[in-house]
Design a protein around this motif. Structure first.
Motif, PDB file in Angstrom:
ATOM      1  N   MET A  97     -58.198  -4.277 -16.953  1.00 29.82           N
ATOM      2  CA  MET A  97     -58.941  -4.243 -18.212  1.00 29.82           C
ATOM      3  C   MET A  97     -58.110  -4.923 -19.289  1.00 29.82           C
ATOM      4  O   MET A  97     -56.965  -4.540 -19.535  1.00 29.82           O
ATOM      5  CB  MET A  97     -59.254  -2.804 -18.636  1.00 29.82           C
ATOM      6  N   ARG A 123     -56.212   0.293 -15.530  1.00 30.58           N
ATOM      7  CA  ARG A 123     -56.310   0.344 -16.993  1.00 30.58           C
ATOM      8  C   ARG A 123     -55.073   0.996 -17.604  1.00 30.58           C
ATOM      9  O   ARG A 123     -54.519   1.935 -17.039  1.00 30.58           O
ATOM     10  CB  ARG A 123     -57.531   1.172 -17.420  1.00 30.58           C
ATOM     11  N   GLN A 159     -57.108   5.708 -20.774  1.00 31.05           N
ATOM     12  CA  GLN A 159     -58.065   6.543 -20.041  1.00 31.05           C
ATOM     13  C   GLN A 159     -59.475   6.217 -20.553  1.00 31.05           C
ATOM     14  O   GLN A 159     -59.812   6.558 -21.688  1.00 31.05           O
ATOM     15  CB  GLN A 159     -57.758   8.031 -20.274  1.00 31.05           C
ATOM     16  N   TYR A 160     -60.271   5.563 -19.733  1.00 31.73           N
ATOM     17  CA  TYR A 160     -61.581   5.086 -20.181  1.00 31.73           C
ATOM     18  C   TYR A 160     -62.739   5.534 -19.303  1.00 31.73           C
ATOM     19  O   TYR A 160     -63.892   5.492 -19.738  1.00 31.73           O
ATOM     20  CB  TYR A 160     -61.589   3.554 -20.240  1.00 31.73           C
ATOM     21  N   ARG A 161     -62.466   5.939 -18.101  1.00 29.62           N
ATOM     22  CA  ARG A 161     -63.541   6.285 -17.174  1.00 29.62           C
ATOM     23  C   ARG A 161     -64.453   7.363 -17.749  1.00 29.62           C
ATOM     24  O   ARG A 161     -63.990   8.341 -18.338  1.00 29.62           O
ATOM     25  CB  ARG A 161     -62.927   6.764 -15.852  1.00 29.62           C
ATOM     26  N   THR A 188     -66.065   3.738 -23.928  1.00 29.92           N
ATOM     27  CA  THR A 188     -65.172   2.576 -23.964  1.00 29.92           C
ATOM     28  C   THR A 188     -64.985   1.922 -22.599  1.00 29.92           C
ATOM     29  O   THR A 188     -64.330   0.882 -22.498  1.00 29.92           O
ATOM     30  CB  THR A 188     -63.792   2.975 -24.522  1.00 29.92           C
ATOM     31  N   ASP A 189     -65.560   2.515 -21.556  1.00 28.96           N
ATOM     32  CA  ASP A 189     -65.509   1.874 -20.243  1.00 28.96           C
ATOM     33  C   ASP A 189     -66.651   0.854 -20.171  1.00 28.96           C
ATOM     34  O   ASP A 189     -67.753   1.157 -19.720  1.00 28.96           O
ATOM     35  CB  ASP A 189     -65.644   2.904 -19.119  1.00 28.96           C
ATOM     36  N   GLN A 199     -66.513  -1.811 -18.361  1.00 30.29           N
ATOM     37  CA  GLN A 199     -66.425  -2.552 -17.102  1.00 30.29           C
ATOM     38  C   GLN A 199     -67.354  -2.024 -16.017  1.00 30.29           C
ATOM     39  O   GLN A 199     -68.046  -2.805 -15.352  1.00 30.29           O
ATOM     40  CB  GLN A 199     -64.990  -2.523 -16.576  1.00 30.29           C
ATOM     41  N   THR A 200     -67.353  -0.725 -15.804  1.00 28.83           N
ATOM     42  CA  THR A 200     -68.045  -0.168 -14.645  1.00 28.83           C
ATOM     43  C   THR A 200     -69.526  -0.529 -14.638  1.00 28.83           C
ATOM     44  O   THR A 200     -70.054  -1.046 -13.640  1.00 28.83           O
ATOM     45  CB  THR A 200     -67.860   1.359 -14.587  1.00 28.83           C
ATOM     46  N   TYR A 258     -60.160   3.946  -9.369  1.00 23.33           N
ATOM     47  CA  TYR A 258     -59.569   3.791 -10.696  1.00 23.33           C
ATOM     48  C   TYR A 258     -58.089   4.174 -10.686  1.00 23.33           C
ATOM     49  O   TYR A 258     -57.695   5.145 -10.033  1.00 23.33           O
ATOM     50  CB  TYR A 258     -60.285   4.672 -11.711  1.00 23.33           C
ATOM     51  N   GLU A 293     -55.826   4.778 -13.951  1.00 24.84           N
ATOM     52  CA  GLU A 293     -55.831   4.760 -15.411  1.00 24.84           C
ATOM     53  C   GLU A 293     -54.568   5.423 -15.969  1.00 24.84           C
ATOM     54  O   GLU A 293     -53.869   6.135 -15.282  1.00 24.84           O
ATOM     55  CB  GLU A 293     -57.071   5.477 -15.929  1.00 24.84           C
TER      56      GLU A 293
END
Length: 200
Positions: free
Chosen positions: A96, A141, A144-146, A150-151, A153-154, A173, A175
């Motif tokens: 990311m 990453r 911590q975005y999952r 703010t994630d 990408q997924t 992931y 992170e």
């Protein structure tokens, strides 16, 4: 025998954490699938040019009307698409950068998404033309975005690959890689355990 296509999108090639995780997966995969062919596309060492007006017009031009320069552009795109079409399994290393995917990966995506070639529009919506494949995505990453807004990408990766016809997508992931040694070790241990689970 199947064919596995590994796509590395880290700026740091094999030194990037996403590449390290993807490499570990491919090595473990090869242990249980020794006859499979592995093809590697490194978007750092062999970058795809960013899409510009000239390249986009080459895609739109009728084949019989293309200039030699346009034919070369289309041939490059065709080769990327055929490489992906020939794969049975895809492994994507995904760092990311600034809340998004690497620009070199976006360039790759822009060259494989071509109407009438890798997808088509139908009365029921777009249809992928590359056949369904199993895709493993190794997302590395710093924070911590999952499962947060703010994630970015997924959802994007699922949508884009789904556009080509790929529905079976598994994310692993790692992170918190910029949050200290303890966080790094925890993330890598968890990702490693997932690699063992996926390749057992």
């Amino acid at each position: 025998m199947s064919k596995l296509l590994q796509i590395k999108s880290s700026l740091f090639s094999d030194l990037g954490k996403s590449s390290t995780l993807a490499n570990s997966f491919v090595e473990a995969w090869h242990q249980t699938h020794p006859q499979d062919e592995v093809v590697v596309r490194d978007l750092s060492s062999d970058p795809i040019p960013h899409l510009d007006a000239e390249r986009f017009q080459a895609f739109l031009a009728a084949p019989e009307a293309r200039t030699e320069a346009q034919k070369a552009i289309v041939a490059e795109s065709d080769a990327l698409i055929e490489e992906l079409r020939a794969a049975d399994v895809v492994v994507l290393g995904l760092p990311m950068y600034n809340f998004g995917i690497p620009s070199q990966l976006k360039s790759y995506f822009d060259h494989i998404a071509r109407a009438g070639v890798s997808f088509r529009y139908t009365a029921n919506g777009p249809e992928g033309l590359l056949g369904d494949k199993k895709v493993y995505v190794f997302a590395a990453r710093g924070g911590q975005y999952r499962d947060t807004p703010t994630d970015t990408q997924t959802g994007y990766i699922r949508t884009f690959l789904g556009f080509l016809g790929f529905k079976d997508i598994e994310f692993v992931y790692a992170e918190g890689l910029a949050l200290g040694e303890e966080s790094v070790q925890k993330a890598l241990d968890e990702a490693g355990a997932n690699i063992v689970r996926l390749t057992a």
